[in-house]
Write a protein that holds these residues in place. Structure first.
Motif, PDB file in Angstrom:
ATOM      1  N   GLU A  71       0.839  -1.198   0.000  1.00 51.96           N
ATOM      2  CA  GLU A  71       0.000   0.000   0.000  1.00 51.96           C
ATOM      3  C   GLU A  71       0.874   1.248   0.000  1.00 51.96           C
ATOM      4  N   ARG A  72       0.435   2.256  -0.718  1.00 50.26           N
ATOM      5  CA  ARG A  72       1.105   3.560  -0.725  1.00 50.26           C
ATOM      6  C   ARG A  72       0.103   4.600  -0.253  1.00 50.26           C
ATOM      7  N   VAL A  73       0.606   5.630   0.413  1.00 58.28           N
ATOM      8  CA  VAL A  73      -0.242   6.720   0.886  1.00 58.28           C
ATOM      9  C   VAL A  73       0.388   8.048   0.474  1.00 58.28           C
ATOM     10  N   SER A  74      -0.444   9.072   0.411  1.00 58.18           N
ATOM     11  CA  SER A  74       0.030  10.385  -0.034  1.00 58.18           C
ATOM     12  C   SER A  74       0.517  11.219   1.149  1.00 58.18           C
ATOM     13  N   LEU A  75       1.202  12.292   0.838  1.00 58.97           N
ATOM     14  CA  LEU A  75       1.606  13.234   1.880  1.00 58.97           C
ATOM     15  C   LEU A  75       0.387  13.900   2.509  1.00 58.97           C
ATOM     16  N   ARG A  76      -0.685  14.047   1.743  1.00 58.51           N
ATOM     17  CA  ARG A  76      -1.940  14.559   2.299  1.00 58.51           C
ATOM     18  C   ARG A  76      -2.444  13.581   3.368  1.00 58.51           C
ATOM     19  N   TRP A  77      -2.415  12.286   3.051  1.00 60.22           N
ATOM     20  CA  TRP A  77      -2.811  11.248   4.013  1.00 60.22           C
ATOM     21  C   TRP A  77      -1.941  11.356   5.261  1.00 60.22           C
ATOM     22  N   LEU A  78      -0.639  11.553   5.078  1.00 63.62           N
ATOM     23  CA  LEU A  78       0.278  11.683   6.204  1.00 63.62           C
ATOM     24  C   LEU A  78      -0.156  12.828   7.124  1.00 63.62           C
ATOM     25  N   CYS A  79      -0.441  13.981   6.550  1.00 67.74           N
ATOM     26  CA  CYS A  79      -0.861  15.129   7.361  1.00 67.74           C
ATOM     27  C   CYS A  79      -2.160  14.828   8.107  1.00 67.74           C
ATOM     28  N   LEU A  80      -3.109  14.251   7.410  1.00 66.70           N
ATOM     29  CA  LEU A  80      -4.383  13.910   8.054  1.00 66.70           C
ATOM     30  C   LEU A  80      -4.175  12.878   9.162  1.00 66.70           C
TER      31      LEU A  80
END
Length: 184
Positions: free
Chosen positions: A135-144
């Protein structure tokens, strides 16, 4: 310490996300205002959580997630054998040191998020059993995720602090705004 997040400048999604992260950091910082090391380490409920332990945990979590996003190893490697250590200060660690380290971690988080080409950039989740494989996640996901994680523990911190000395979040905001009650 931020207690209200103002509306972001038009198109400044990064600024808005970083402001919400900082707002939640402020809740935990305020919870330790004016406490001694002993008070911050105490566990006034059936839970194993203490304010200094929560502080250490959220600092490690933030540092670890940003390191993952950058493709770097975390400062402290945690697994099942040492997970419990991220919820209490070691003998040589102090509340003041953790707060100072958090300032460094927060600055690193802000610099990284502001310098990334896009919040849509992704990084892989670790191959841990609680994450989906590959799975990969975005930097937006990281902030959230950092907002959610920090907010969750800021709520815990409110309850622990009120259990220690009866001070509520409203009183701690007033104490903070008056510039009183430095931790430690």
């Amino acid at each position: 310490m931020v207690t209200h997040v103002r509306a972001e400048a038009l198109g400044d999604e990064r600024g808005a996300l970083l402001s919400f992260i900082e707002e939640q950091r402020g809740g935990i910082r305020r919870a330790v205002l004016g406490l001694t090391e002993e008070q911050a380490a105490s566990r006034p409920s059936a839970s194993e959580l203490s304010l200094s332990g929560l502080l250490k945990h959220v600092v490690e979590v933030e540092q670890t997630w940003v390191a993952r996003a950058k493709g770097e190893p975390p400062a402290v490697k945690r697994d099942e054998s040492n997970w419990h250590e991220c919820f209490r200060l070691a003998e040589n660690e102090t509340l003041a040191q953790q707060l100072a380290y958090w300032e460094e971690v927060a600055a690193e988080t802000e610099a990284y998020i502001r310098s990334a080409p896009s919040l849509d950039d992704t990084f892989p989740l670790p191959n841990d059993p609680w994450f989906p494989p590959d799975e990969r996640v975005s930097l937006r996901w990281l902030c959230l995720h950092l907002i959610r994680e920090t907010a969750r523990h800021a709520g815990h911190a409110d309850i622990i602090r009120e259990s220690l000395d009866g001070k509520t979040a409203f009183e701690l905001v007033a104490l903070d705004q008056a510039g009183q009650g430095s931790a430690g």
